[in-house]
Design a protein around this motif. Structure first.
Motif, PDB file in Angstrom:
ATOM      1  N   ILE A   1      16.065 -21.192  14.210  1.00  0.00           N
ATOM      2  CA  ILE A   1      15.491 -22.165  13.290  1.00  0.00           C
ATOM      3  C   ILE A   1      14.460 -22.981  14.054  1.00  0.00           C
ATOM      4  CG2 ILE A   1      16.004 -24.111  11.769  1.00  0.00           C
ATOM      5  CD1 ILE A   1      18.862 -23.034  11.580  1.00  0.00           C
ATOM      6  N   ASN A   2      13.274 -23.108  13.499  1.00  0.00           N
ATOM      7  CA  ASN A   2      12.237 -23.849  14.199  1.00  0.00           C
ATOM      8  C   ASN A   2      12.566 -25.340  14.216  1.00  0.00           C
ATOM      9  OD1 ASN A   2      10.724 -25.299  11.900  1.00  0.00           O
ATOM     10  ND2 ASN A   2      10.727 -23.178  11.198  1.00  0.00           N
ATOM     11  N   PRO A   3      12.071 -26.085  15.202  1.00  0.00           N
ATOM     12  CA  PRO A   3      12.425 -27.499  15.341  1.00  0.00           C
ATOM     13  C   PRO A   3      12.082 -28.341  14.116  1.00  0.00           C
ATOM     14  CG  PRO A   3      11.405 -26.690  17.355  1.00  0.00           C
ATOM     15  CD  PRO A   3      11.275 -25.598  16.345  1.00  0.00           C
ATOM     16  N   LEU A   4      10.954 -28.055  13.462  1.00  0.00           N
ATOM     17  CA  LEU A   4      10.577 -28.838  12.283  1.00  0.00           C
ATOM     18  C   LEU A   4      11.619 -28.677  11.178  1.00  0.00           C
ATOM     19  CD1 LEU A   4       8.599 -30.609  10.723  1.00  0.00           C
ATOM     20  CD2 LEU A   4       7.375 -28.529  10.062  1.00  0.00           C
ATOM     21  N   ALA A   5      12.054 -27.439  10.934  1.00  0.00           N
ATOM     22  CA  ALA A   5      13.071 -27.212   9.909  1.00  0.00           C
ATOM     23  C   ALA A   5      14.386 -27.880  10.280  1.00  0.00           C
ATOM     24  CB  ALA A   5      13.273 -25.706   9.704  1.00  0.00           C
ATOM     25  N   ALA A   6      14.740 -27.854  11.570  1.00  0.00           N
ATOM     26  CA  ALA A   6      15.989 -28.481  11.998  1.00  0.00           C
ATOM     27  C   ALA A   6      15.949 -29.998  11.804  1.00  0.00           C
ATOM     28  CB  ALA A   6      16.271 -28.144  13.458  1.00  0.00           C
ATOM     29  N   ILE A   7      14.825 -30.616  12.165  1.00  0.00           N
ATOM     30  CA  ILE A   7      14.710 -32.073  12.010  1.00  0.00           C
ATOM     31  C   ILE A   7      14.726 -32.463  10.537  1.00  0.00           C
ATOM     32  CG2 ILE A   7      13.168 -34.033  12.378  1.00  0.00           C
ATOM     33  CD1 ILE A   7      12.267 -32.688  14.974  1.00  0.00           C
ATOM     34  N   LEU A   8      13.982 -31.725   9.704  1.00  0.00           N
ATOM     35  CA  LEU A   8      13.993 -32.019   8.266  1.00  0.00           C
ATOM     36  C   LEU A   8      15.386 -31.807   7.666  1.00  0.00           C
ATOM     37  CD1 LEU A   8      10.606 -30.451   7.091  1.00  0.00           C
ATOM     38  CD2 LEU A   8      11.169 -32.870   7.332  1.00  0.00           C
ATOM     39  N   ALA A   9      16.090 -30.773   8.135  1.00  0.00           N
ATOM     40  CA  ALA A   9      17.440 -30.541   7.644  1.00  0.00           C
ATOM     41  C   ALA A   9      18.364 -31.688   8.014  1.00  0.00           C
ATOM     42  CB  ALA A   9      17.982 -29.223   8.209  1.00  0.00           C
TER      43      ALA A   9
END
Length: 394
Positions: A313-321
């Protein structure tokens, strides 16, 4: 002369249905309305859905253990009970470990408070000499602190009691749900097949099995990474003589799941406490250095070797999640956000119409897998040291 044919009076074929096309605006409007209703329901039913979500994650982790015990001749009920006992032992170990550390930390709070007041006074004196800032007296600081504690003490006590009761109640629900999910797993699979045509059940079965395998590998690999990083953090902090090294090691390793932000929070808190305890900026920088080195090892060696490229999972998706999980379900939502995002990515990748969303959640290297062969794709996702060795070998 015959009249021209009237297309409006021509009878239609009895099996022919008129094709109705919706405008894209109407289609996406219904999608947005559906998503809004889904978020509203998820938020309103959090007390019901949170135990179910935690139970589903634990069920995926315990399912291989339950199957292994059943293959050894144990009845399913007894195998599930053993799995539940493992969960209880895990929770008991976490509570005992953190409880002892928190008790020691509570006993050190007065000393830390006195040292922080000393540093605060030194900072005020420096600001007064440099900028002419009028310092606050210690009595004013203590009075404001005591008033705020008296004002919120009753609220905190009620919140603590309510939280403890909720945790025990939710734990009981989670154990019951896990038992039901493991015991009725065959029945639930047959229920899912009722929605699928008989000629497609084999394909669906293979897809579900692959999703289950990948999610199990990802979650178990994530737990292994947390354990290894905790041990490395503890070794580094104990070598530096940091107080509450085990507590801060586990705390930082759990936060390390959050890309970039987690390591900053996990390293800042023990660094500040070390600075207050020792008064040495070099010691605080050494604590930060331990976390930076361990984070480097985790990102380039530990995680690629354990979890590999099964789910990335890319960092942007992880932070938004994490942000969306916290806004939706609070702290439990943040805990569940990464595993649920991984599950969604696996489901999106398996279902062709939703594959672009799986690509969006995935890391950059995942997009190249469809354009290259399997061998080239494996080369692209290698850690940097393996790629460097490969290039040197050429």
């Amino acid at each position: 002369m015959l009249p021209p044919p009237n297309n409006f009076n021509r009878p239609q074929h009895p099996h022919q249905t008129p094709e109705v096309r919706q405008a894209p605006v109407i289609h996406y409007t219904f999608v947005l309305i559906g998503l809004t209703l889904l978020v509203f329901v998820l938020h309103k039913l959090d007390e019901i859905l949170l135990p179910i979500a935690f139970s589903a994650v634990f069920t995926l982790l315990l399912l291989p253990i339950s199957r292994w015990l059943e293959l050894r001749g144990l009845p399913r009920v007894l195998a599930i009970i053993i799995c539940l006992l493992l969960v209880l032992l895990l929770f008991a170990g976490i509570i005992l470990g953190f409880g002892s550390q928190l008790t020691q930390f509570r006993d050190e709070i007065p000393k830390l408070q006195a040292k922080m007041m000393e540093i605060f006074n030194q900072a005020q004196a420096w600001a007064h000499d440099r900028f002419g800032y009028e310092p606050m007296s210690i009595a004013e600081v203590k009075d404001s602190t005591i008033k705020s504690l008296k004002k919120s003490g009753t609220t905190y006590l009620g919140t603590t009691l309510s939280t403890t009761t909720d945790v025990l109640s939710n734990l009981a629900q989670v154990l019951i749900y896990i038992f039901c999910f493991l015991y009725y797993r065959d029945h639930l699979r047959q229920f899912m097949f009722r929605f699928v045509a008989p000629d497609k059940r084999t394909m669906v079965l293979n897809t579900v099995d692959s999703i289950q395998t990948v999610v199990q590998a990802y979650i178990s690999g994530l737990l292994k990474v947390i354990v290894i990083v905790s041990i490395l953090n503890a070794i580094g902090l104990l070598a530096l003589g940091v107080k509450f090294a085990v507590f801060f090691a586990i705390f930082a390793s759990v936060l390390a799941v959050i890309p970039y932000i987690g390591i900053m929070i996990g390293a800042t808190v023990p660094a500040i406490i070390t600075l207050v305890e020792t008064g040495s900026p070099l010691q605080a920088l050494a604590v930060i250095g331990v976390f930076v080195v361990v984070q480097f090892l985790e990102g380039n060696f530990i995680t690629p070797m354990i979890t590999g490229s099964q789910v990335s999972i890319n960092p942007l998706a992880a932070i938004l999640a994490l942000i969306l999980g916290g806004a939706l379900w609070g702290t439990p939502g943040m805990i569940l956000s990464i595993p649920l995002t991984a599950i969604l990515k696996v489901v999106f990748d398996a279902y062709k119409p939703l594959e672009p969303f799986g690509f969006l959640l995935g890391d950059v290297a995942d997009g190249e897998d469809n354009q290259t062969s399997k061998k080239e794709a494996e080369a692209e996702i290698r850690p940097w040291y393996r790629r460097l060795w490969h290039m040197i070998g050429k």
